[in-house]
Write a protein that holds these residues in place. Sequence first.
Motif, PDB file in Angstrom:
ATOM      1  N   UNK A   1      -0.183  -9.939  -3.131  1.00 45.42           N
ATOM      2  CA  UNK A   1      -0.875  -9.791  -1.851  1.00 45.42           C
ATOM      3  C   UNK A   1       0.125  -9.695  -0.698  1.00 45.42           C
ATOM      4  N   UNK A   2       1.211 -10.471  -0.786  1.00 45.30           N
ATOM      5  CA  UNK A   2       2.207 -10.467   0.289  1.00 45.30           C
ATOM      6  C   UNK A   2       2.774  -9.059   0.499  1.00 45.30           C
ATOM      7  N   UNK A   3       3.048  -8.358  -0.594  1.00 46.88           N
ATOM      8  CA  UNK A   3       3.582  -7.009  -0.498  1.00 46.88           C
ATOM      9  C   UNK A   3       2.584  -6.047   0.148  1.00 46.88           C
ATOM     10  N   UNK A   4       1.317  -6.174  -0.228  1.00 45.31           N
ATOM     11  CA  UNK A   4       0.291  -5.293   0.340  1.00 45.31           C
ATOM     12  C   UNK A   4       0.077  -5.597   1.824  1.00 45.31           C
ATOM     13  N   UNK A   5       0.088  -6.875   2.177  1.00 48.39           N
ATOM     14  CA  UNK A   5      -0.095  -7.265   3.580  1.00 48.39           C
ATOM     15  C   UNK A   5       1.036  -6.720   4.440  1.00 48.39           C
TER      16      UNK A   5
ATOM     17  N   UNK B   1       0.518  -4.203   7.487  1.00 52.97           N
ATOM     18  CA  UNK B   1       1.009  -4.599   8.810  1.00 52.97           C
ATOM     19  C   UNK B   1       1.940  -3.530   9.379  1.00 52.97           C
ATOM     20  N   UNK B   2       2.843  -3.009   8.528  1.00 55.05           N
ATOM     21  CA  UNK B   2       3.776  -1.969   8.967  1.00 55.05           C
ATOM     22  C   UNK B   2       3.025  -0.723   9.448  1.00 55.05           C
ATOM     23  N   UNK B   3       1.880  -0.432   8.817  1.00 54.77           N
ATOM     24  CA  UNK B   3       1.082   0.729   9.194  1.00 54.77           C
ATOM     25  C   UNK B   3       0.235   0.479  10.444  1.00 54.77           C
ATOM     26  N   UNK B   4       0.317  -0.749  10.984  1.00 53.61           N
ATOM     27  CA  UNK B   4      -0.447  -1.069  12.186  1.00 53.61           C
ATOM     28  C   UNK B   4      -1.914  -1.346  11.930  1.00 53.61           C
TER      29      UNK B   4
END
Length: 340
Positions: free
Chosen positions: A51-55, A59-62
Amino acid sequence: MRAILEIQKQLMPDMIEMLKKRYTILHHIQVSRLVGRRTLASSLNMTERVLRGEVEFLKTQGLLEVESYGMRVSEAGQKLLEQLEPMIKELFGLSDMEKQIRDAFGLEKVIIVPGDSDQSPSTKKELGRAGASALRKMAQEAGVIAVTGGSTMHEVANHLTPTTPLKGSLFVPARGGLGESVELQANTIASIMAKKTGGQYRLLHVPDHLGEEAYQSLIQDPNIREIIEVIRDTRIVVHGIGEAIVMAKRRKLDRNTIDRLLADGALAEAFGYYFDREGRVVHKMPTAGLRLEDLQNTKVIAVAGGRSKGESIASVLKYGKEHVLVIDEAAATEMMNHLQ
């Protein structure tokens, strides 16, 4: 869109699965409004590491805003979820089910949300969000809006926001309700809806079910008679659907009445009316509030979910007063099984 999706499934199946996963994460955060990573991982049955990787990607995509106290969907994320909804319904096969149920019961619109609200609190929240959206779209002008009680209606109330028609609306309980938890009574839900939208509300302080003598006595009171007349002149009704025997016990009906309901094949309850498999009314409670005969010129939205209620929802729809149905995937699948 369907043809493109079929091509993508064949040529890039991994991309489709990734789309589903990231949509599901965003969607769960949207429904929860603000949620911590550990809680979200548990709800999605996903490890915190994955989940951390997906979050981080979202987040990077805004699309996500991450604070120390939790995550929320950004404005850009909200817009993306709206744009993705038709595609996701195709991917999950919900669009076809919506059409089949709409055609089978002669409804104006059917909205199916993914999941099973019997098993997932987040699915029930999504039912509430979809129900609130359906009400906003139906309310083209201010008027009287009647609501029933229950946990699903409570979620609908929580997801309402101020919109022009709703600000001028009057919210009323569809019936009395002194027999269950205060927070789930129709009176409470009508008041929450009014406060969330900036509308007004009126309350009906009478028991949910009455003996015939008590009923006739109560409706002679001018104040009660006046609010009943307002309720019966409602423009839109938003209601839940319950399993007959579950609701009978919750209403604390006597053993003889419950035995009669069982003998008559009662499957569902709505507005204090009990329906059998064919949509026939097999029992009704003398209640100070909305009656089925008051629905002739009223728009009706039903919001219900859970696999356990599939057959009950179908039995109420067979009576034929609903215009819009909001259900979850599990209830829809169960309904389809019975239709077939």
